[in-house]
Design an enzyme around this catalytic site. Structure first.
Site: not given
Ligand code: AMP
Length: 170
Positions: A58, A95
């Site tokens: 995205r 996450e």
């Molecule tokens: P992080 O590495 O945990 O900061 O996760 C970020 C990546 O995971 C991004 O590329 C987001 O597109 C996706 N992502 C993680 N959590 C969410 C969420 N609650 N809603 C949408 N996308 C998420």
């Protein structure tokens, strides 16, 4: 314009306990899409940017548009095995789960000023991995720029010394 009206919460996607921020309604609305592009580029606040790095998948939606707005090049960071030329890689925690990202070895020249863009900052693992790869190639991250930050996950803590900016906070 209230862009939060175009972000839809999807409960338990892609797994139980995650509230997924679905931004497809924002892409779908011409005025919201334009406002988001303008807002994201104004977050950069006149900084010099040579390259915009976008994360699969995205991050690929706004990063090339931001690159054209900022007169910069666009660099894709992709999941392992997708980029055709020589790469460096970095593992990271999400996450939900873990993964590995790659960037082409010749994507960044030493001294390049780099804007890192993704749709959502959650735990910060993805952005921190991208920062490491950019720095390994000699680039300088001038900002990590997101449509959305999930503040309760404290992703900023994984990006010490880097400016983190977002249009929407939850
Ligand atoms: P992080 O590495 O945990 O900061 O996760 C970020 C990546 O995971 C991004 O590329 C987001 O597109 C996706 N992502 C993680 N959590 C969410 C969420 N609650 N809603 C949408 N996308 C998420």
């Amino acid at each position: 314009m209230n862009l939060k009206a175009f972000v839809r919460d999807i409960n338990d996607f892609p797994q139980t306990g995650i509230i997924f921020k679905d931004i497809t309604p924002l892409f779908n609305d011409p005025e919201a899409l334009k406002a988001a592009v303008q807002g994201l580029s104004s977050l950069v606040n006149g900084k010099q940017v040579d390259k915009v790095v976008g994360m699969e998948s995205r991050g690929f939606i706004f990063a090339p548009i931001l690159a054209t707005e900022l007169n910069a090049g666009f660099i894709p960071v992709r999941k392992k095995g997708k980029l055709p030329y020589d790469t460096i890689s970095e593992s990271y925690g999400l996450e939900y789960g873990t993964d590995e990202l790659e960037i082409h070895v010749d994507a960044i020249s030493p001294g390049d000023k780099v804007l890192v863009h993704d749709d959502v900052l959650a735990t910060g693992g993805t952005a921190a991995a991208v920062r490491k790869m950019v720095e390994k190639l000699g680039g300088e991250v001038v900002q990590c720029n997101f449509l959305i930050t999930l503040e309760f996950l404290n992703g900023r803590d994984k990006l010490p010394g880097i400016e983190v900016a977002s249009l929407l906070q939850y």
